[in-house]
Design a protein around this motif. Structure first.
Motif, PDB file in Angstrom:
ATOM      1  N   VAL A   1       0.846  -1.192   0.000  1.00  0.00           N
ATOM      2  CA  VAL A   1       0.000   0.000   0.000  1.00  0.00           C
ATOM      3  C   VAL A   1       0.883   1.246   0.000  1.00  0.00           C
ATOM      4  O   VAL A   1       1.823   1.368   0.790  1.00  0.00           O
ATOM      5  CB  VAL A   1      -0.934   0.009   1.229  1.00  0.00           C
ATOM      6  N   LEU A   2       0.558   2.172  -0.912  1.00  0.00           N
ATOM      7  CA  LEU A   2       1.298   3.428  -0.997  1.00  0.00           C
ATOM      8  C   LEU A   2       0.545   4.581  -0.344  1.00  0.00           C
ATOM      9  O   LEU A   2       1.138   5.429   0.323  1.00  0.00           O
ATOM     10  CB  LEU A   2       1.570   3.778  -2.474  1.00  0.00           C
ATOM     11  N   GLU A   3      -0.792   4.615  -0.544  1.00  0.00           N
ATOM     12  CA  GLU A   3      -1.580   5.738  -0.023  1.00  0.00           C
ATOM     13  C   GLU A   3      -3.057   5.350   0.040  1.00  0.00           C
ATOM     14  O   GLU A   3      -3.551   4.628  -0.829  1.00  0.00           O
ATOM     15  CB  GLU A   3      -1.395   6.966  -0.934  1.00  0.00           C
ATOM     16  N   HIS A   4      -3.740   5.848   1.057  1.00  0.00           N
ATOM     17  CA  HIS A   4      -5.170   5.607   1.192  1.00  0.00           C
ATOM     18  C   HIS A   4      -5.955   6.853   0.799  1.00  0.00           C
ATOM     19  O   HIS A   4      -5.545   7.980   1.102  1.00  0.00           O
ATOM     20  CB  HIS A   4      -5.534   5.243   2.633  1.00  0.00           C
ATOM     21  N   PHE A   5      -7.084   6.649   0.136  1.00  0.00           N
ATOM     22  CA  PHE A   5      -8.038   7.698  -0.158  1.00  0.00           C
ATOM     23  C   PHE A   5      -9.370   7.272   0.460  1.00  0.00           C
ATOM     24  O   PHE A   5      -9.490   6.171   1.005  1.00  0.00           O
ATOM     25  CB  PHE A   5      -8.162   7.911  -1.669  1.00  0.00           C
ATOM     26  N   THR A   6     -10.375   8.120   0.378  1.00  0.00           N
ATOM     27  CA  THR A   6     -11.652   7.821   1.031  1.00  0.00           C
ATOM     28  C   THR A   6     -12.245   6.498   0.554  1.00  0.00           C
ATOM     29  O   THR A   6     -12.667   5.665   1.356  1.00  0.00           O
ATOM     30  CB  THR A   6     -12.661   8.961   0.799  1.00  0.00           C
ATOM     31  N   ASP A   7     -12.280   6.292  -0.753  1.00  0.00           N
ATOM     32  CA  ASP A   7     -12.898   5.085  -1.309  1.00  0.00           C
ATOM     33  C   ASP A   7     -11.934   4.235  -2.124  1.00  0.00           C
ATOM     34  O   ASP A   7     -12.347   3.261  -2.763  1.00  0.00           O
ATOM     35  CB  ASP A   7     -14.095   5.463  -2.193  1.00  0.00           C
ATOM     36  N   PHE A   8     -10.669   4.623  -2.141  1.00  0.00           N
ATOM     37  CA  PHE A   8      -9.697   3.930  -2.981  1.00  0.00           C
ATOM     38  C   PHE A   8      -8.379   3.741  -2.235  1.00  0.00           C
ATOM     39  O   PHE A   8      -8.116   4.397  -1.231  1.00  0.00           O
ATOM     40  CB  PHE A   8      -9.432   4.713  -4.276  1.00  0.00           C
ATOM     41  N   THR A   9      -7.528   2.861  -2.783  1.00  0.00           N
ATOM     42  CA  THR A   9      -6.179   2.659  -2.261  1.00  0.00           C
ATOM     43  C   THR A   9      -5.198   2.644  -3.420  1.00  0.00           C
ATOM     44  O   THR A   9      -5.445   1.980  -4.439  1.00  0.00           O
ATOM     45  CB  THR A   9      -6.067   1.329  -1.490  1.00  0.00           C
ATOM     46  N   LEU A  10      -4.109   3.381  -3.276  1.00  0.00           N
ATOM     47  CA  LEU A  10      -3.042   3.361  -4.278  1.00  0.00           C
ATOM     48  C   LEU A  10      -2.024   2.321  -3.831  1.00  0.00           C
ATOM     49  O   LEU A  10      -1.548   2.350  -2.690  1.00  0.00           O
ATOM     50  CB  LEU A  10      -2.378   4.733  -4.381  1.00  0.00           C
ATOM     51  N   ILE A  11      -1.700   1.394  -4.719  1.00  0.00           N
ATOM     52  CA  ILE A  11      -0.793   0.306  -4.357  1.00  0.00           C
ATOM     53  C   ILE A  11       0.317   0.124  -5.390  1.00  0.00           C
ATOM     54  O   ILE A  11       0.181   0.523  -6.544  1.00  0.00           O
ATOM     55  CB  ILE A  11      -1.529  -1.041  -4.185  1.00  0.00           C
ATOM     56  N   LYS A  12       1.395  -0.484  -4.916  1.00  0.00           N
ATOM     57  CA  LYS A  12       2.491  -0.914  -5.793  1.00  0.00           C
ATOM     58  C   LYS A  12       2.409  -2.434  -5.869  1.00  0.00           C
ATOM     59  O   LYS A  12       2.190  -3.101  -4.851  1.00  0.00           O
ATOM     60  CB  LYS A  12       3.829  -0.468  -5.214  1.00  0.00           C
TER      61      LYS A  12
ATOM     62  N   GLU B   1      -0.535  11.289 -17.318  1.00  0.00           N
ATOM     63  CA  GLU B   1      -1.129  12.534 -16.817  1.00  0.00           C
ATOM     64  C   GLU B   1      -2.520  12.324 -16.229  1.00  0.00           C
ATOM     65  O   GLU B   1      -2.850  12.861 -15.170  1.00  0.00           O
ATOM     66  CB  GLU B   1      -1.197  13.568 -17.947  1.00  0.00           C
ATOM     67  N   ILE B   2      -3.361  11.519 -16.909  1.00  0.00           N
ATOM     68  CA  ILE B   2      -4.725  11.303 -16.417  1.00  0.00           C
ATOM     69  C   ILE B   2      -4.708  10.592 -15.064  1.00  0.00           C
ATOM     70  O   ILE B   2      -5.566  10.834 -14.200  1.00  0.00           O
ATOM     71  CB  ILE B   2      -5.565  10.511 -17.446  1.00  0.00           C
ATOM     72  N   PHE B   3      -3.733   9.725 -14.852  1.00  0.00           N
ATOM     73  CA  PHE B   3      -3.583   9.012 -13.578  1.00  0.00           C
ATOM     74  C   PHE B   3      -3.210  10.017 -12.487  1.00  0.00           C
ATOM     75  O   PHE B   3      -3.796  10.025 -11.385  1.00  0.00           O
ATOM     76  CB  PHE B   3      -2.507   7.933 -13.723  1.00  0.00           C
ATOM     77  N   GLN B   4      -2.247  10.880 -12.778  1.00  0.00           N
ATOM     78  CA  GLN B   4      -1.799  11.864 -11.803  1.00  0.00           C
ATOM     79  C   GLN B   4      -2.910  12.840 -11.437  1.00  0.00           C
ATOM     80  O   GLN B   4      -3.092  13.179 -10.260  1.00  0.00           O
ATOM     81  CB  GLN B   4      -0.590  12.625 -12.359  1.00  0.00           C
ATOM     82  N   LYS B   5      -3.670  13.306 -12.432  1.00  0.00           N
ATOM     83  CA  LYS B   5      -4.763  14.243 -12.172  1.00  0.00           C
ATOM     84  C   LYS B   5      -5.861  13.601 -11.344  1.00  0.00           C
ATOM     85  O   LYS B   5      -6.448  14.234 -10.461  1.00  0.00           O
ATOM     86  CB  LYS B   5      -5.336  14.753 -13.506  1.00  0.00           C
ATOM     87  N   THR B   6      -6.145  12.326 -11.628  1.00  0.00           N
ATOM     88  CA  THR B   6      -7.177  11.607 -10.863  1.00  0.00           C
ATOM     89  C   THR B   6      -6.779  11.502  -9.397  1.00  0.00           C
ATOM     90  O   THR B   6      -7.594  11.744  -8.499  1.00  0.00           O
ATOM     91  CB  THR B   6      -7.401  10.206 -11.459  1.00  0.00           C
ATOM     92  N   LEU B   7      -5.529  11.164  -9.142  1.00  0.00           N
ATOM     93  CA  LEU B   7      -5.056  11.059  -7.763  1.00  0.00           C
ATOM     94  C   LEU B   7      -5.145  12.413  -7.047  1.00  0.00           C
ATOM     95  O   LEU B   7      -5.518  12.485  -5.868  1.00  0.00           O
ATOM     96  CB  LEU B   7      -3.606  10.566  -7.738  1.00  0.00           C
ATOM     97  N   ALA B   8      -4.813  13.481  -7.758  1.00  0.00           N
ATOM     98  CA  ALA B   8      -4.828  14.834  -7.162  1.00  0.00           C
ATOM     99  C   ALA B   8      -6.240  15.245  -6.750  1.00  0.00           C
ATOM    100  O   ALA B   8      -6.409  16.058  -5.825  1.00  0.00           O
ATOM    101  CB  ALA B   8      -4.230  15.840  -8.129  1.00  0.00           C
ATOM    102  N   ASN B   9      -7.259  14.692  -7.433  1.00  0.00           N
ATOM    103  CA  ASN B   9      -8.645  15.104  -7.163  1.00  0.00           C
ATOM    104  C   ASN B   9      -9.376  14.172  -6.203  1.00  0.00           C
ATOM    105  O   ASN B   9     -10.539  14.416  -5.868  1.00  0.00           O
ATOM    106  CB  ASN B   9      -9.426  15.168  -8.487  1.00  0.00           C
ATOM    107  N   LEU B  10      -8.727  13.100  -5.770  1.00  0.00           N
ATOM    108  CA  LEU B  10      -9.387  12.169  -4.858  1.00  0.00           C
ATOM    109  C   LEU B  10      -9.381  12.690  -3.428  1.00  0.00           C
ATOM    110  O   LEU B  10      -8.425  13.331  -3.008  1.00  0.00           O
ATOM    111  CB  LEU B  10      -8.694  10.797  -4.893  1.00  0.00           C
ATOM    112  N   GLU B  11     -10.436  12.393  -2.694  1.00  0.00           N
ATOM    113  CA  GLU B  11     -10.522  12.790  -1.302  1.00  0.00           C
ATOM    114  C   GLU B  11      -9.637  11.918  -0.421  1.00  0.00           C
ATOM    115  O   GLU B  11      -9.585  10.701  -0.612  1.00  0.00           O
ATOM    116  CB  GLU B  11     -11.972  12.699  -0.804  1.00  0.00           C
TER     117      GLU B  11
END
Length: 304
Positions: free
Chosen positions: A213-224, A289-299
């Motif tokens: 796990v790299l980072e948690h968001f409200t409804d999602f998780t960023l993972i490696k 870019e679309i991946f980075q922008k999506t992450l920036a807008n997640l709660e």
């Protein structure tokens, strides 16, 4: 004309495909298995099957097929070439690009672009997949190794088979994963209910995926994720199997998800030993870019 090799067994033991792959390091075991299937390996003028157990003094004649002429059309398609020399290349495939031509995608593929931008490509995988050692899905972005000659192809394929390559992905998945690390070990094969999909099935091929796990968001998780095996749709199938499907995945994920161009899955790191120098090489590619922008807008979660 095809080349002819003659090999005499001395002390080697085991299946013929394994023994030949050890005695012929320039060729992959899968390639040698194809020769056996095509009847190109002879013992006493008789074809040999891949499960034949060699014996001392066995004398084999191998008719190595000649390289085929590549006849897929080269296309001037923009291509991000991260690295290349006379033996290998590493390319950063954009999301939405198919790797090689098929009935449904006859052109505008990565192979068409490779034929335009690179001077040589291996022919081991035939005219449809020149240079292609491994693949990633159409809507997965990221790094791929490309072989520019057959020796390099055999070496890279063997490294994949020996699990000595590094393949690291970044993914955004639905839900909040409670554990910091995990390993998914579950066999993958064709789905019993939908032949167009893969699934975890009892008689499938072994598949192992590691995640952190790299980072948690409200409804999602960023993972490696790191692949130990390379089954079709492996990451997508495994993450669905444990209840955390890839965001944006039109096949294995929820229908209503984040806006994008497919699954949020990126092959960001690749590493391998150079086929000629044996030097360890590692390459990285930033998230699209679309991946980075999506992450920036997640709660972000208030408390987790």
């Amino acid at each position: 004309m095809s080349d002819k090799l003659e090999i005499t067994i001395t002390k080697e033991q085991g299946r013929i495909d394994k023994v030949l792959s050890e005695k012929l390091p320039s060729y992959s075991r899968s390639q040698i298995q194809q020769w056996l299937k095509d009847g190109l390996v002879l013992l006493n003028n008789q074809q040999v099957k891949a499960n034949y157990k060699v014996r001392a003094e066995d004398h084999f004649i191998i008719n190595i097929p000649e390289e085929k002429t590549l006849d897929i059309k080269a296309s001037d398609i923009p291509l991000d070439i991260v690295y290349q020399d006379q033996d290998v290349a590493v390319v950063n495939k954009p999301q939405g690009m198919v790797v090689h031509p098929s009935k449904g995608h006859p052109d505008h593929t990565l192979v068409n672009a490779l034929l335009f931008h690179l001077d040589h490509l291996s022919s081991i995988n035939g005219v449809i997949r020149p240079g292609i050692v491994h693949r990633i899905d159409k809507d997965t972005s990221g790094l791929l190794m490309v072989a520019k000659n057959d020796h390099s192809h055999a070496s890279l394929a063997q490294q994949l088979q020996d699990k000595t390559t590094l393949r690291e992905y970044t993914a955004l998945v639905h839900g909040n994963i409670k554990h910091q690390k995990g390993t998914i070990t579950a066999p993958i094969g064709r789905s019993k209910t939908n032949r167009q999909m893969q699934d975890v099935v009892e008689d499938g091929k072994p598949a192992v995926t590691h995640f952190t796990v790299l980072e948690h968001f409200t409804d999602f998780t960023l993972i490696k994720l790191q692949l130990e095996t390379g089954r079709t749709h492996q990451i997508r199938v495994h993450m669905k199997y444990i209840g955390y499907p890839i965001a944006g995945d039109p096949v294995y994920g929820p229908k209503k998800t984040l806006a994008g161009n497919g699954q949020f899955l990126h092959a960001g790191v690749i590493g391998f030993n150079h086929p000629v120098t044996d030097q360890w090489m590692t390459f990285e590619a930033a998230l699209p870019e679309i991946f980075q922008k999506t992450l920036a807008n997640l709660e972000k979660p208030i408390d987790f």
